[in-house]
Structure formats: C-alpha cells, structure tokens
Motif scaffolding. Structure first.
Motif, PDB file in Angstrom:
ATOM      1  N   LEU A  42      28.693 -35.544  16.012  1.00 24.01           N
ATOM      2  CA  LEU A  42      29.165 -35.192  14.675  1.00 24.01           C
ATOM      3  C   LEU A  42      30.486 -34.429  14.757  1.00 24.01           C
ATOM      4  N   LEU A  43      30.598 -33.484  15.677  1.00 28.17           N
ATOM      5  CA  LEU A  43      31.830 -32.709  15.835  1.00 28.17           C
ATOM      6  C   LEU A  43      32.998 -33.596  16.284  1.00 28.17           C
ATOM      7  N   LYS A  44      32.715 -34.549  17.163  1.00 28.87           N
ATOM      8  CA  LYS A  44      33.776 -35.484  17.585  1.00 28.87           C
ATOM      9  C   LYS A  44      34.272 -36.293  16.394  1.00 28.87           C
ATOM     10  N   ASN A  45      33.352 -36.709  15.534  1.00 22.68           N
ATOM     11  CA  ASN A  45      33.733 -37.451  14.335  1.00 22.68           C
ATOM     12  C   ASN A  45      34.624 -36.607  13.426  1.00 22.68           C
ATOM     13  N   ARG A  46      34.251 -35.363  13.186  1.00 18.75           N
ATOM     14  CA  ARG A  46      35.050 -34.463  12.327  1.00 18.75           C
ATOM     15  C   ARG A  46      36.410 -34.216  12.961  1.00 18.75           C
ATOM     16  N   MET A  47      36.430 -34.023  14.278  1.00 21.09           N
ATOM     17  CA  MET A  47      37.697 -33.758  14.969  1.00 21.09           C
ATOM     18  C   MET A  47      38.650 -34.942  14.834  1.00 21.09           C
ATOM     19  N   ALA A  67      36.328 -28.173  14.858  1.00 24.97           N
ATOM     20  CA  ALA A  67      35.483 -29.092  15.635  1.00 24.97           C
ATOM     21  C   ALA A  67      35.973 -29.160  17.086  1.00 24.97           C
ATOM     22  N   TYR A  68      37.282 -29.244  17.259  1.00 28.93           N
ATOM     23  CA  TYR A  68      37.856 -29.263  18.609  1.00 28.93           C
ATOM     24  C   TYR A  68      37.473 -27.995  19.391  1.00 28.93           C
ATOM     25  N   ASP A  69      37.639 -26.835  18.740  1.00 27.16           N
ATOM     26  CA  ASP A  69      37.330 -25.563  19.402  1.00 27.16           C
ATOM     27  C   ASP A  69      35.873 -25.518  19.862  1.00 27.16           C
TER      28      ASP A  69
END
Length: 142
Positions: free
Chosen positions: A46-51, A63-65
């Motif tokens: 999910l975080l990769k998608n947001r990033m 998200a990257y952090d």
C-alpha cells in the motif's frame, strides 16, 4: 534500529480505504503516517502504491520515508514538474465558464471545490500555502 509492529493493525481495512480516498490528501497522509508503524507485506504494498501514484507530494514522501525506515530499497520520488492532474486547464476553464462574467477568484475557488473536490484538494495539498496565489494566477490566465 527501530522496531516495527509486524502484524496488521486492527483498523487496517479502514486505513487502507482512507489511504486511497481521492478527495482528501490530509486523510491519505494521516493513513500513511499511521501505517508507517506496521512493517507488514500488505502495508508495504500500500505504501509503495501511495509513493508511486499519489498526486500530492507530501503523501508520496511520507510513504517513501516509511518504506526507507523499513529498509525497503526505494527511490525518493521527485516533485511533479507539470500539472499533477491531467487536463487541469480544461477543468479550470469549465468551472470558469459556469460562473457569471464578473466572478471573483474566491467564487472560482468555491465552485472548483464543489464541482471537482478531488482537483481542488490535490492542488491544495501539493501547493500548500502557495495554493491560493497559484490558483489566482491560473484563473487570471484562463
């Protein structure tokens, strides 16, 4: 090294929905920040998608952090150089044409927010304090 929770949070489904909520960058940012404590495969996806796909740069960098803190091999996203939403000028022109000739930039901003909250919200999040001056400049050029 910081320890992360390796299970999904109890409210994962709600946070997942919030992280993908297109009309509120603040909600997406809050969800990303809350999920950043959980180093779980579903959260990482999910975080990769947001990033990679969020329209608002602060959400992308949050998200990257989180991913970098998890030790994921990720590249920091670059801020958008052009419009973050396709056909922004067409959207703005449609809004402007729907208003009386003597409308103000405040009228324009209010109508944009009513007609296209997703667009208003994305640019407000992306531009921060410079949003209204930026919007006024774009409005004046239409």
């Amino acid at each position: 090294m910081k320890q992360f929770e390796t299970t999904l949070p109890e409210n994962y489904e709600a946070l997942k929905k919030q992280a993908n909520y297109t009309s509120s960058w603040r909600d997406r940012l809050h969800a990303v920040e809350e999920l950043s404590a959980y180093q779980h495969e579903k959260v990482i996806d999910l975080l990769k998608n947001r990033m990679q796909h969020d329209t608002v740069y602060p959400v992308q960098t949050a998200a990257y952090d989180a991913l970098a803190a998890f030790g994921e091999n990720v590249e920091k996203p670059a801020p958008a150089r052009f419009d973050i939403i396709k056909n922004t000028d067409k959207i703005f022109l449609r809004v402007k044409k729907s208003l009386p000739k003597d409308h103000t930039v405040a009228d324009f901003a209010a109508k944009l927010k009513r007609m296209r909250l997703d667009v208003y919200d994305a640019y407000e999040g992306d531009k921060g304090e410079q949003f209204m001056p930026w919007l006024e400049e774009r409005w004046a050029k239409l």
